[in-house]
Motif scaffolding. Structure first.
Motif, PDB file in Angstrom:
ATOM      1  N   UNK A 151      12.333  50.405   0.348  1.00 36.64           N
ATOM      2  CA  UNK A 151      12.593  49.381  -0.663  1.00 36.64           C
ATOM      3  C   UNK A 151      11.536  49.453  -1.749  1.00 36.64           C
ATOM      4  N   UNK A 152      11.830  48.795  -2.873  1.00 34.51           N
ATOM      5  CA  UNK A 152      10.860  48.730  -3.964  1.00 34.51           C
ATOM      6  C   UNK A 152       9.661  47.868  -3.588  1.00 34.51           C
ATOM      7  N   UNK A 153       9.867  46.884  -2.692  1.00 36.81           N
ATOM      8  CA  UNK A 153       8.745  46.064  -2.241  1.00 36.81           C
ATOM      9  C   UNK A 153       7.710  46.872  -1.482  1.00 36.81           C
ATOM     10  N   UNK A 154       8.174  47.824  -0.685  1.00 38.43           N
ATOM     11  CA  UNK A 154       7.249  48.703   0.019  1.00 38.43           C
ATOM     12  C   UNK A 154       6.492  49.581  -0.962  1.00 38.43           C
ATOM     13  N   UNK A 155       7.176  50.100  -1.960  1.00 39.05           N
ATOM     14  CA  UNK A 155       6.524  50.918  -2.981  1.00 39.05           C
ATOM     15  C   UNK A 155       5.522  50.095  -3.782  1.00 39.05           C
ATOM     16  N   UNK A 156       5.869  48.845  -4.060  1.00 36.84           N
ATOM     17  CA  UNK A 156       4.967  47.952  -4.792  1.00 36.84           C
ATOM     18  C   UNK A 156       3.644  47.771  -4.057  1.00 36.84           C
ATOM     19  N   UNK A 157       3.699  47.626  -2.741  1.00 31.48           N
ATOM     20  CA  UNK A 157       2.472  47.430  -1.975  1.00 31.48           C
ATOM     21  C   UNK A 157       1.634  48.699  -1.917  1.00 31.48           C
ATOM     22  N   UNK A 158       2.276  49.863  -1.930  1.00 30.49           N
ATOM     23  CA  UNK A 158       1.513  51.110  -1.959  1.00 30.49           C
ATOM     24  C   UNK A 158       0.795  51.290  -3.291  1.00 30.49           C
ATOM     25  N   UNK A 159       1.409  50.814  -4.383  1.00 33.15           N
ATOM     26  CA  UNK A 159       0.833  50.990  -5.719  1.00 33.15           C
ATOM     27  C   UNK A 159      -0.133  49.876  -6.099  1.00 33.15           C
ATOM     28  N   UNK A 160      -0.221  48.819  -5.297  1.00 33.50           N
ATOM     29  CA  UNK A 160      -1.033  47.659  -5.661  1.00 33.50           C
ATOM     30  C   UNK A 160      -2.509  48.036  -5.771  1.00 33.50           C
ATOM     31  N   UNK A 195     -12.771  28.937  -8.152  1.00 36.11           N
ATOM     32  CA  UNK A 195     -12.717  30.193  -7.403  1.00 36.11           C
ATOM     33  C   UNK A 195     -11.422  30.944  -7.697  1.00 36.11           C
ATOM     34  N   UNK A 196     -10.311  30.217  -7.816  1.00 29.55           N
ATOM     35  CA  UNK A 196      -9.018  30.858  -8.124  1.00 29.55           C
ATOM     36  C   UNK A 196      -9.024  31.452  -9.520  1.00 29.55           C
ATOM     37  N   UNK A 197      -9.535  30.703 -10.502  1.00 26.11           N
ATOM     38  CA  UNK A 197      -9.583  31.205 -11.879  1.00 26.11           C
ATOM     39  C   UNK A 197     -10.489  32.427 -11.976  1.00 26.11           C
ATOM     40  N   UNK A 198     -11.621  32.392 -11.270  1.00 27.18           N
ATOM     41  CA  UNK A 198     -12.516  33.552 -11.262  1.00 27.18           C
ATOM     42  C   UNK A 198     -11.818  34.776 -10.689  1.00 27.18           C
ATOM     43  N   UNK A 199     -11.048  34.567  -9.640  1.00 28.59           N
ATOM     44  CA  UNK A 199     -10.299  35.675  -9.041  1.00 28.59           C
ATOM     45  C   UNK A 199      -9.247  36.207 -10.010  1.00 28.59           C
ATOM     46  N   UNK A 200      -8.546  35.305 -10.709  1.00 31.08           N
ATOM     47  CA  UNK A 200      -7.519  35.730 -11.655  1.00 31.08           C
ATOM     48  C   UNK A 200      -8.108  36.534 -12.810  1.00 31.08           C
ATOM     49  N   UNK A 201      -9.283  36.128 -13.262  1.00 29.84           N
ATOM     50  CA  UNK A 201      -9.919  36.817 -14.387  1.00 29.84           C
ATOM     51  C   UNK A 201     -10.326  38.239 -13.997  1.00 29.84           C
ATOM     52  N   UNK A 202     -10.644  38.463 -12.744  1.00 30.66           N
ATOM     53  CA  UNK A 202     -11.129  39.773 -12.296  1.00 30.66           C
ATOM     54  C   UNK A 202     -10.012  40.707 -11.836  1.00 30.66           C
ATOM     55  N   UNK A 203      -8.779  40.218 -11.779  1.00 34.82           N
ATOM     56  CA  UNK A 203      -7.669  41.060 -11.342  1.00 34.82           C
ATOM     57  C   UNK A 203      -7.169  41.897 -12.523  1.00 34.82           C
ATOM     58  N   UNK A 204      -6.759  43.124 -12.220  1.00 30.70           N
ATOM     59  CA  UNK A 204      -6.139  43.993 -13.219  1.00 30.70           C
ATOM     60  C   UNK A 204      -4.844  44.570 -12.659  1.00 30.70           C
ATOM     61  N   UNK A 205      -3.904  44.801 -13.554  1.00 35.31           N
ATOM     62  CA  UNK A 205      -2.642  45.411 -13.188  1.00 35.31           C
ATOM     63  C   UNK A 205      -2.491  46.706 -13.976  1.00 35.31           C
ATOM     64  N   UNK A 206      -2.603  47.813 -13.300  1.00 39.34           N
ATOM     65  CA  UNK A 206      -2.624  49.138 -13.907  1.00 39.34           C
ATOM     66  C   UNK A 206      -3.691  49.221 -15.004  1.00 39.34           C
ATOM     67  N   UNK A 207      -4.857  48.654 -14.700  1.00 45.85           N
ATOM     68  CA  UNK A 207      -5.983  48.700 -15.624  1.00 45.85           C
ATOM     69  C   UNK A 207      -5.957  47.664 -16.716  1.00 45.85           C
ATOM     70  N   UNK A 208      -4.940  46.795 -16.756  1.00 44.15           N
ATOM     71  CA  UNK A 208      -4.803  45.766 -17.792  1.00 44.15           C
ATOM     72  C   UNK A 208      -5.189  44.420 -17.196  1.00 44.15           C
ATOM     73  N   UNK A 209      -6.009  43.599 -17.888  1.00 45.20           N
ATOM     74  CA  UNK A 209      -6.385  42.280 -17.355  1.00 45.20           C
ATOM     75  C   UNK A 209      -5.166  41.424 -17.048  1.00 45.20           C
ATOM     76  N   UNK A 210      -5.129  40.877 -15.837  1.00 43.87           N
ATOM     77  CA  UNK A 210      -3.970  40.129 -15.343  1.00 43.87           C
ATOM     78  C   UNK A 210      -3.843  38.759 -15.992  1.00 43.87           C
ATOM     79  N   UNK A 211      -4.961  38.195 -16.464  1.00 46.25           N
ATOM     80  CA  UNK A 211      -4.973  36.827 -16.983  1.00 46.25           C
ATOM     81  C   UNK A 211      -4.901  36.777 -18.507  1.00 46.25           C
TER      82      UNK A 211
END
Length: 522
Positions: A235-244, A454-470
């Protein structure tokens, strides 16, 4: 095992290239009987495997033996007989030197690929292709003759709209590609196909618009995909977790949709799509957190009403997460916030409740989650009755028995109902709601603020394919705030969002100007 496969723009041929990883090399022998024994040795005596051997005329006195191999159910045998076997038996080949070229000319099939590796031919059997082998020739012909049953195109049940397209992706990859090409009818729409899974041999397609998508994101996705070496992709969900890139985060850094119109709109902003064969859910990167309050229908409605709906979804997101925690803080620790008359009524209603407020709210939230999950997993007709009647009966009986106060049911009900406005992050909301209740019960609003920070700090530090998530909040891109919570008219959205990397910043070159007041004066 991993192989690279490319699809041409005009004719989608399944040509498998082994330039990335090693593929078993089993050369095709000129002796047809040896090829037949090798196929029998690799596949075995499977009941759905069919083989037909026949002779055709090669000149006036010479004949050549042909062998056609396929798997029943994956190959449509009727058009294979009408478009391949009957044309070959009808006329002789007149003794031409290049036998494979002569065979291709005689058949009424366009999607034919020559192959010299018998192992690749056998792997393509399980993709719906048929193998045509000729005696005295060390080249096989792969004939695309897929005959699997396909689900009809219909509107996705999870992304319904009032105005807009009613088309949704299906499980067939070629159909999904055609739906995407219908909306982006330009040669710059590029597709790169991969085969992932040693046993499943799942086709995975990367789609992007050259000249808009950032080449760095395309290359980053390519590098991560070629590192996936697994037994199967189901499934695409399985692929999504491999690419996370942040597998331990509860926030979804991958966007998903079943609507081709929404995926096309995302790609026109510079995103890269990922389509998986056998799954109607398409993934796209990068995905921003703020998109959880956006809907595909927002761009079909007037900007003022769209802005109101987005503001409503944003407030619903806050209520669904924080309302139980704020309720616990106010009743348990910060009672001075509650008006005295309401506080007296609240204390009177809780006199007979045997559980502490934290435990009472926690139990009720978990009970609502159980009822919701039961409604989703059970058959549709029964599930709706269970989710509605079950919640009403349990709530009313619990209050009558004195196990739960009526105010707690109201708070939990509001928190649960508002979750349905932000369905893309339902799982995140459920977890955060329970997480915030623990520091709120121990330290009141001080603990709640620590959890939020703590949640906002975590969101600021997350990236999606190198792009800031927030983005566009962190980092701040004020120009993108025109399509953030408040959406301005289309004429004011000339530039693509800076939060998404792209190579073509301007959306349009010219649109009709807004008439001034003097234009209406005669």
């Amino acid at each position: 095992m991993f192989k690279w496969k490319s699809k041409s723009k005009k004719v989608q041929k399944k040509e498998v290239k082994s330039n990335l990883t090693k593929v078993k090399q089993i050369p095709i022998h000129k002796d047809l009987s040896k090829n037949k024994r090798m196929i029998q040795q690799i596949i075995g005596s499977e009941p759905d495997l069919f083989k037909r051997e026949f002779d055709i005329q090669l000149g006036q006195k010479t004949t050549v033996s042909l062998l056609i191999v396929g798997i029943g159910g994956l190959v449509d045998e009727r058009p294979l007989r009408q478009q391949v076997v009957e044309p070959l038996l009808s006329k002789s080949l007149n003794g031409e030197k290049n036998l494979t070229a002569s065979l291709k000319k005689k058949m009424y099939v366009q999607d034919i690929v020559e192959e010299t590796n018998l192992y690749i031919c056998i792997m393509q059997l399980f993709k719906g292709s048929a193998i045509l082998l000729a005696d005295g020739c060390n080249t096989a012909l792969l004939i695309n003759a897929e005959g699997s049953v396909e689900r009809a195109i219909e509107e996705p049940s999870t992304e319904t709209v009032v105005s807009g397209s009613r088309e949704g992706f299906v499980e067939e990859l070629d159909t999904n590609i055609s739906l995407l090409r219908k909306r982006i009818s330009h040669p710059n729409l590029h597709l790169h196909t991969y085969i992932i899974g040693e046993y499943s041999q799942t086709d995975v397609v990367i789609a992007y618009v050259e000249g808009i998508a950032d080449p760095k994101i395309v290359e980053r996705m390519h590098e991560r995909i070629i590192q996936i070496k697994v037994d199967d992709i189901s499934s695409s969900g399985q692929l999504e977790q491999y690419l996370a890139e942040h597998p331990h985060s509860i926030f979804p850094t991958t966007g998903n949709t079943e609507r081709p119109d929404r995926l096309a709109a995302m790609m026109m902003e510079g995103r890269v799509a990922l389509l998986t064969d056998g799954d109607p859910v398409a993934l796209y990167y990068p995905h921003l957190f703020i998109e959880t309050i956006h809907s595909v229908e927002d761009y079909s409605s007037k900007p003022y009403y769209t802005s109101f709906l987005r503001l409503l979804r944003f407030l619903s997101l806050i209520f669904s997460i924080l309302l139980p925690s704020v309720y616990i803080c106010a009743v348990n620790i910060h009672k001075e916030m509650i008006p005295s008359q309401f506080l007296i009524a609240l204390e009177e209603s809780r006199e007979g409740v045997p559980f502490p407020l934290f435990l009472e709210t926690m139990m009720l939230l978990i009970l609502f989650e159980i009822v919701r999950e039961a409604g989703v997993r059970m058959p549709r007709a029964i599930g709706q009755a269970v989710s509605i009647v079950g919640a009403l009966i349990l709530g009313e009986v619990s209050v009558a028995a004195g196990l739960i106060s009526a105010q707690t049911i109201i708070i939990v009900a509001i928190s649960t109902i508002t979750t349905f406005l932000v369905t893309p992050v339902t799982e995140v909301v459920a977890l955060l709601r329970l997480f915030y209740m623990i520091p709120s019960a121990l330290f009141g609003f001080y603990g709640l603020m620590i959890g939020i920070l703590a949640t906002i700090t975590h969101l600021v530090n997350i990236k999606t394919m190198g792009v800031p998530y927030f983005g566009p909040v962190a980092p701040i891109h004020l120009r993108d705030w025109r399509d953030f919570i408040i959406r301005v008219p289309y004429k004011n959205l000339k530039y693509r969002p800076k939060s998404i990397p792209h190579t073509r910043p301007i959306r349009y070159k010219n649109v009709p100007e807004t008439p001034s007041r003097e234009d209406y004066v005669e």
